[in-house]
Scaffold this motif. Structure first.
Motif: not given
Length: 715
Positions: A1-3, A20-21, A24-25, A42
């Motif tokens: 995903m983009q930050e 995005g930081l 990530p999974q 999350t």
């Protein structure tokens, strides 16, 4: 995903989002920060499991004590089982999120909120709830959101959005409002007997800000190029539903109109109809589409039969404005109340029954040392009022293993606790730690409000001087299109088949607690206001029945309750009372049988079953901390003799020395010629030197002073 990073400003507060930081999974992850509080939220979706006919949503809230710069207690020095407040935050996130997932969704979904940093200004719970919505949107999970939550406080006459812990503590309201684009979806509140109009205004105030947060979420996902996923419900074969409705509707309607039936009798008759339906389907040809559909999905018949029953019950309420037990929409079930049900050592008992719901609450009074120490991130480190709620399987006529309290039990206990805290006496006036246990003996809806009522009776039976009695009622809702019916005092079937469970508790002055949960995607404020206002006459009716059993707290405590005496000493004298290695305080306990608790501020609480023992312990402590002045006269006992004088204990734990020259008004050759160990003597404080040593004398004591000293000593 983009930050990404985004700041949302509302109500004088800022929320900073970063994605995005981290993680990530995970399907979607966002770090939500306000002030120095930061929560990572999350959301992850995995493929559904075979045979699941419900939404397997799991919400977890994790606290890390490093967030507040602390190391966990206990032997392991690491976080273990979630504390109760963490469990309550799990529920706070779950309750507004769950109705916004499609009912047909069967994939496993897990939301995890972890507090990574926290100050004492910004509570993390509403940040976690709003973050859950953002994480789900980022994970592209089917969702009828966005959802957002805010806290509303009342500071003076002004509402405050997301108040600090201190503002909540000093104010008269702690309200959490969660909403979706369709309206308010959850309310959780504790209030200091606020009028209904003020609570309604506060909810409306909070929802206005919720709408701003929803708008900001929509802007965020648009900037990221994400669309809200609203997958279509899988097509179902209408043949089975039509067949079941045709075969059972008339019989189900007949059962629903037999208003005199009890819950078990109604359930039995509905089960008979279902069994006859099974027999009918079994008699069909093997190649029949109905029989094939049932064979392919073993739960299809049962689920469809429940859907038909739900539809017909709701239709009866909408069209005929009458409920399955024959009550009118605003009518409360029959009520009975008793107190003093249990004998001997139980300090207070209240039995409350409303319809088939029966709750027995038992009060126990303890000493300050019985307070619960809290090992979590909340600034409060102890609780002096504990409310526990138990829901055994026999209360609904079922059998299942007995486990430790689950989230439901913890949540219902916390709601009852919140409803009663505003009417408890201040600690300075009633220094007891209070534990109330609500045992649900029979359940047919609204056991949490039954716990509030039973606990009020129990507290008054125990002699706890509550300022006002509290009652509660659960409101329900049936909404079909534009038609809305609000139900007072819902029973089990109306909760299960209805659209809302709205619990309202309070005194005759105003509301002390609210909890609203929805099964639909939101309600307008007008409907919520109507529900709150309709609850008031119900609460007052219930309160009248309760006061018929006991109209005020008993003036005497149970003979088995400890007697507490609370008083203050100079904090600098605490060490003197405790003594080396706790020697002095242990001696007081052994001598009197009383229990002694000392706070850092110098508050001493002495407890004993017999009040005289507590008074005796108090006298011993006051003697230890007593600071004599020159000229004070006492009756003392010689405890040690040395060549130059004698030491006299003139108060417990305090002694001074009589120099040989002060033993008599003539020259004394040897101390033992005048006094010996164990002798009782009358002494006067001659001086207290610069090192705090007390010098005594037997000279110049007036007979009246001696007589007064003997009287004070009881000799």
């Amino acid at each position: 995903m983009q930050e990404f990073e985004k700041t949302i400003s509302f109500g004088g507060r800022d929320i900073h989002l970063r994605g995005g930081l981290l993680a990530p999974q995970a399907g979607g992850a966002v770090l939500v920060r306000s002030g120095e509080t930061a929560v990572l939220v999350t959301a992850t979706r995995s493929a559904g499991r075979q045979g699941i006919d419900f939404l397997p949503l799991l919400v977890d809230y994790e606290e890390r004590l490093y967030a507040a710069g602390r190391i966990p207690g206990g032997f392991l020095r690491r976080e273990g089982r979630p504390p109760e407040r963490a469990t309550l935050i799990c529920r706070l996130i779950d309750r507004p999120m769950r109705p916004l997932f499609p009912q047909w969704l069967r994939d496993d979904i897990q939301i995890v909120a972890t507090t990574l940093a926290m100050d004492e200004l910004v509570p993390p719970d509403v940040l976690a709830a709003t973050g859950a919505s953002i994480a789900v949107l980022l994970a592209k999970i089917p969702f009828y959101g966005p959802m957002a939550a805010v806290r509303v406080g009342l500071v003076g006459d002004d509402f405050v959005i997301n108040p600090t812990y201190k503002e909540v503590e000093n104010g008269d309201l702690d309200l959490v409002v969660a909403g979706s684009p369709d309206g308010v979806i959850m309310v959780e509140a504790g209030a200091n007997q606020l009028p209904e109009a003020d609570v309604i205004e506060a909810i409306d105030f909070g929802y206005e800000v919720v709408q701003d947060l929803i708008k900001a979420q929509l802007e965020l996902i648009k900037e990221l190029g994400i669309e809200i996923v609203k997958e279509q419900e899988p097509a179902t074969d209408p043949t089975l539903a039509t067949f079941i409705e045709e075969k059972t509707s008339a019989a189900i309607k007949e059962v629903l109109k037999q208003f005199s039936l009890t819950k078990p009798e109604r359930d039995e008759k509905l089960d008979i109809i279902k069994d006859e339906l099974v027999t009918t389907i079994d008699a069909l040809e093997d190649e029949s589409p109905i029989k094939v559909a049932v064979a392919e999905n073993g739960k299809a018949l049962g689920n469809t039969y429940k859907s038909v029953t739900k539809k017909l019950m709701r239709q009866q309420i909408i069209d005929d404005k009458v409920r399955v037990d024959g009550r009118q929409l605003d009518q409360v079930r029959p009520i009975s109340c008793q107190v003093g049900l249990l004998p001997r050592r139980v300090h207070g008992t209240g039995l409350f029954q409303r319809g088939l719901t029966q709750v027995m609450s038992v009060t126990t009074l303890g000493t300050p040392g019985d307070a619960q120490m809290m090992d979590d991130l909340h600034p409060d480190d102890e609780k002096r009022y504990l409310h526990h709620y138990n829901f055994p399987p026999y209360s609904v006529g079922e059998t299942r293993p007995m486990r430790s309290p689950g989230r439901r039990e913890i949540g219902h206990g916390a709601l009852a606790e919140r409803a009663l805290v505003p009417v408890l006496p201040p600690q300075e006036e009633f220094p007891y730690v209070i534990r109330v246990v609500s045992e649900v003996l029979s359940s047919n809806g609204s056991t949490s409000m039954g716990s509030v009522c039973g606990s009020t009776l129990s507290l008054m039976d125990a002699g706890v001087p509550i300022t006002k009695p509290v009652s509660g009622a659960a409101m329900g809702l049936i909404k079909e299109g534009d038609e809305v019916r609000i139900l007072t005092d819902i029973q089990g079937i109306e909760d299960f088949l209805g659209d809302m469970d709205f619990k309202v508790a309070g005194t005759d002055t105003g509301i002390t607690a609210l909890q609203m949960d929805m099964k639909i995607t939101g309600l307008p404020m007008t409907v919520i206001a109507d529900a709150i206002n309709q609850a008031r006459p119900a609460r007052l009716h219930i309160l009248e029945k309760m006061l018929g059993a006991i109209d005020q707290p008993r003036t005497e405590l149970s003979p088995y309750a400890p007697r507490l005496i609370s008083f203050k000493i100079d904090p600098e004298m605490i060490g003197m009372v405790i003594g080396p290695g706790g020697k002095k305080i242990k001696g007081i306990t052994e001598q009197t049988g009383a229990k002694v608790d000392i706070n850092d501020d110098g508050t001493v609480t002495v407890s004993a079953i017999e009040g005289e023992k507590a008074l005796q312990a108090k006298a011993l402590i006051e003697a230890i901390v007593f600071k004599p002045s020159a000229g004070d006269v006492f009756v003392g006992k010689v405890v040690r003799v040395i060549p130059i004088g004698a030491f006299v204990e003139f108060m417990p734990g305090q002694d001074g020395m009589i120099h040989i020259s002060q033993l008599a008004d003539y020259r004394v050759a040897k101390v033992e010629d005048e006094v010996n160990v164990g002798d009782e003597v009358i002494v006067k404080v001659r001086e207290i030197d610069g090192r705090g040593r007390i010098n005594l004398t037997r000279l110049n004591i007036h007979p009246d002073e001696a007589a007064a000293a003997r009287a004070a000593a009881g000799v």
